[in-house]
Motif scaffolding. Structure first.
Motif, PDB file in Angstrom:
ATOM      1  N   ALA A 192       3.006 -19.715  11.537  1.00 52.87           N
ATOM      2  CA  ALA A 192       3.636 -19.839  10.046  1.00 52.87           C
ATOM      3  C   ALA A 192       3.996 -19.167   9.599  1.00 52.87           C
ATOM      4  N   THR A 193       3.468 -17.592   9.430  1.00 55.82           N
ATOM      5  CA  THR A 193       3.674 -16.849   8.190  1.00 55.82           C
ATOM      6  C   THR A 193       3.953 -15.789   9.318  1.00 55.82           C
ATOM      7  N   GLY A 194       4.505 -15.627  10.871  1.00 56.66           N
ATOM      8  CA  GLY A 194       5.426 -15.491  11.284  1.00 56.66           C
ATOM      9  C   GLY A 194       6.862 -15.584  11.067  1.00 56.66           C
ATOM     10  N   ALA A 195       6.585 -16.925  11.039  1.00 60.62           N
ATOM     11  CA  ALA A 195       8.604 -17.888  10.510  1.00 60.62           C
ATOM     12  C   ALA A 195       8.268 -17.107   9.718  1.00 60.62           C
ATOM     13  N   LEU A 196       7.927 -17.280   8.419  1.00 59.64           N
ATOM     14  CA  LEU A 196       8.216 -17.148   7.286  1.00 59.64           C
ATOM     15  C   LEU A 196       9.071 -15.893   7.132  1.00 59.64           C
ATOM     16  N   ASP A 197       8.208 -14.799   7.768  1.00 61.70           N
ATOM     17  CA  ASP A 197       8.661 -13.597   8.269  1.00 61.70           C
ATOM     18  C   ASP A 197       9.817 -12.752   8.275  1.00 61.70           C
ATOM     19  N   THR A 198      10.492 -14.104   9.681  1.00 63.49           N
ATOM     20  CA  THR A 198      11.167 -14.164  10.281  1.00 63.49           C
ATOM     21  C   THR A 198      12.389 -14.233   9.077  1.00 63.49           C
ATOM     22  N   ALA A 206      13.161 -18.536   1.443  1.00 62.81           N
ATOM     23  CA  ALA A 206      12.111 -19.730   1.582  1.00 62.81           C
ATOM     24  C   ALA A 206      11.031 -19.528   0.713  1.00 62.81           C
ATOM     25  N   ASP A 207      11.205 -19.660  -0.513  1.00 61.07           N
ATOM     26  CA  ASP A 207      10.095 -19.347  -1.502  1.00 61.07           C
ATOM     27  C   ASP A 207       9.514 -20.836  -1.120  1.00 61.07           C
ATOM     28  N   ALA A 208      10.141 -22.056  -2.112  1.00 63.33           N
ATOM     29  CA  ALA A 208       9.147 -23.269  -1.381  1.00 63.33           C
ATOM     30  C   ALA A 208       8.492 -23.555  -0.157  1.00 63.33           C
ATOM     31  N   LEU A 209       9.293 -22.432   0.883  1.00 62.05           N
ATOM     32  CA  LEU A 209       8.370 -23.148   1.818  1.00 62.05           C
ATOM     33  C   LEU A 209       7.135 -22.062   1.853  1.00 62.05           C
ATOM     34  N   GLU A 247       2.051 -26.434  10.280  1.00 59.20           N
ATOM     35  CA  GLU A 247       3.084 -26.143  11.524  1.00 59.20           C
ATOM     36  C   GLU A 247       4.476 -26.933  10.506  1.00 59.20           C
ATOM     37  N   ALA A 248       4.069 -27.928  10.137  1.00 59.26           N
ATOM     38  CA  ALA A 248       5.792 -28.705   9.270  1.00 59.26           C
ATOM     39  C   ALA A 248       6.504 -27.401   8.871  1.00 59.26           C
ATOM     40  N   VAL A 249       5.348 -26.117   8.087  1.00 57.65           N
ATOM     41  CA  VAL A 249       5.382 -25.085   7.160  1.00 57.65           C
ATOM     42  C   VAL A 249       6.757 -23.767   8.569  1.00 57.65           C
ATOM     43  N   ARG A 250       5.607 -24.124   9.590  1.00 54.34           N
ATOM     44  CA  ARG A 250       6.878 -23.179  10.775  1.00 54.34           C
ATOM     45  C   ARG A 250       7.715 -23.569  10.752  1.00 54.34           C
ATOM     46  N   ALA A 251       7.874 -24.804  11.443  1.00 55.37           N
ATOM     47  CA  ALA A 251       9.002 -26.085  12.260  1.00 55.37           C
ATOM     48  C   ALA A 251      10.036 -25.933  11.209  1.00 55.37           C
ATOM     49  N   GLU A 252       9.418 -26.225   9.736  1.00 52.88           N
ATOM     50  CA  GLU A 252      10.876 -26.271   8.324  1.00 52.88           C
ATOM     51  C   GLU A 252      11.398 -24.348   8.487  1.00 52.88           C
ATOM     52  N   ALA A 254      11.789 -22.494  11.268  1.00 55.68           N
ATOM     53  CA  ALA A 254      12.293 -22.617  12.198  1.00 55.68           C
ATOM     54  C   ALA A 254      13.955 -22.541  12.183  1.00 55.68           C
ATOM     55  N   ARG A 255      14.106 -23.870  11.209  1.00 57.35           N
ATOM     56  CA  ARG A 255      15.263 -24.774  11.237  1.00 57.35           C
ATOM     57  C   ARG A 255      16.432 -24.428  10.105  1.00 57.35           C
TER      58      ARG A 255
END
Length: 454
Positions: A192-198, A206-209, A247-252, A254-255
């Motif tokens: 999730a951290t990696g997806a947020l950084d990307t 993506a402040d909410a995430l 996982e929910a954070v990562r998926a969101e 990514a979308r």
């Protein structure tokens, strides 16, 4: 508190302990076994032959057997204590608490028979040179009784252990799940951290995430503190919660790029649609003028406010659209989505109202030109329903015949309204529409009943 296993007898009286000590000193077991023979020739001990020496040997054998029984019981209790600790670490159910209480009761029983065994060992020195035959016999009897009692308690312990199987299996299963579950939680947080950084690198905040991910930090701290502090069930539940949330954070995350692109597309599309509806709404007034000129008031009265209502609704949609654009710029995605849904609903409402005026004029033109087409369409629907109602019957079911007869009469009355100088074509059309709806309802009921009968 679970009693500790009884202490073994002193080393000088326990062959097993003596064997272990000599082994630690590096003496081979064969050499140890040979010691009696080696010392026998040294004259340090007087050996008695005959019956007395036989009694001493039997007493020594009884002592060895009792020591072996004591060792087996002590080992079984120690192993079982590990199982009990495994269960108590995982399970706090009534069944688990009963199992612990039963183990404590067994521990007290083990302490008692162990004490009896140790007292029997301490009471008889079988190495004395002046050991009497009667003392050896008494020693053999007491040590054999101690061995038998140790064996009986060992049997109780074995039966208890067998009954512990389901609880122990459940506890071991949960313990086996613990490490993988914690690792999954950590890996999910990392992903999730990696997806947020990307996502942030692409220009999306993506402040909410990020806030949702940060809220998981205390949970990670508790996971790192371990099950010893927070218990196995609590740690398992926490690990699964962290894994799901991460996982929910990562998926969101990514979308999010695709969501941003889709939002931009919807903003443009709805803006274009609002402009088109503004143009279409301007065409409603000429349609109303023609309706007023050619048809009775009942054919257009319900539409006379459409132009003003359409214009106001489009203005509302444009205001919400501007708010959605601002929310998009601020990357407030839930607000953006909600506002765009409102805009779509307003434009749909306007579209229906504007389309209704044009549809009204088209239908009135058609029935004014040839009302017979509408009449035949409705009569066909009635006749088709009547044939279905009579299929396989000599007389129709009154539940079906009555509404069909009423539909025929209603159609005839509607046809009669066309005979005047200024026919109310819209009333005629609404009546034929209602007749067809009634007939359709009857047909659906007949088919449902016959389908249930089959």
């Amino acid at each position: 508190m679970v009693p500790r296993a009884p202490h073994p007898p002193p080393a000088r009286r326990t062959p097993g302990a003596l064997r272990d000590a000599l082994t630690l000193l590096g003496w081979p077991l064969v050499a140890v076994l040979a010691l009696p023979a080696a010392f026998a020739g040294g004259g340090t001990r007087r050996w008695f032959g005959g019956r007395g020496e036989g009694q001493r040997a039997q007493a020594q054998a009884a002592k060895d057997d009792a020591a072996a029984a004591f060792y087996e019981l002590d080992t079984a209790q120690r192993d079982l204590r590990i199982s009990i600790e495994t269960i108590t670490a995982v399970d706090d159910s009534p069944a688990a608490r009963r199992a612990v209480a039963d183990f404590e009761a067994l521990g007290r029983r083990i302490d008692e028979v162990s004490r009896q065994y140790i007292e029997a060992v301490d009471a008889h020195d079988l190495d004395r040179d002046d050991l009497e035959t009667s003392a050896a016999t008494r020693a053999r009897t007491e040590l054999s009784a101690a061995k038998d009692e140790l064996g009986r308690v060992k049997g109780e312990l074995d039966r208890y252990t067998e009954g512990l199987g389901p609880l122990l299996g459940k506890a071991e299963t949960q313990l086996a799940r613990l490490a993988p579950a914690v690792e999954r939680a950590r890996q999910s947080l990392l992903a999730a951290t990696g997806a947020l950084d990307t996502v942030r690198a692409s220009g999306l905040r993506a402040d909410a995430l990020a806030a949702r991910l940060a809220a998981l930090a205390p949970e990670l701290t508790k996971l790192n503190q371990g099950a010893g502090r927070h218990g196995v069930p609590g740690t398992l539940e926490r690990a699964e919660h962290v894994a799901r949330a991460a996982e929910a954070v990562r998926a969101e995350a990514a979308r999010l790029p695709a969501q941003a692109a889709e939002t931009d597309k919807r903003l443009v599309s709805l803006r274009t649609r609002a402009q088109a509806l503004t143009t279409r709404a301007e065409a409603v007034e000429p349609i109303l003028s023609e309706l007023r000129r050619r048809f009775t008031a009942s054919c257009w009265q319900d539409l006379q406010h459409v132009p003003e209502q359409a214009a106001e609704t489009v203005r509302q949609a444009e205001r919400r659209l501007a708010e959605a654009r601002t929310a998009r710029e601020e990357q407030r995605w839930p607000d953006t989505t909600a506002l765009l849904s409102t805009v779509r609903a307003l434009l749909n409402e306007t579209d229906e109202a504007v389309s209704a005026a044009g549809d009204r004029l088209r239908r009135l033109n058609a029935v004014q030109k040839d009302p017979q087409q509408e009449i035949e369409r409705t009569r066909f629907a009635i006749r088709d329903a009547q044939r279905l109602a009579m299929a396989g019957r000599n007389t129709p079911d009154p539940r079906h015949a009555r509404p069909l007869d009423e539909a025929v009469a209603r159609l005839e009355r509607a046809i009669g309204t066309l005979a005047g100088r200024h026919p109310d074509y819209w009333h005629f059309l609404t009546e034929t529409d209602e007749v067809r709806r009634t007939v359709s309802h009857v047909v659906a009921g007949i088919r449902e009943e016959r389908g249930a009968g089959h």
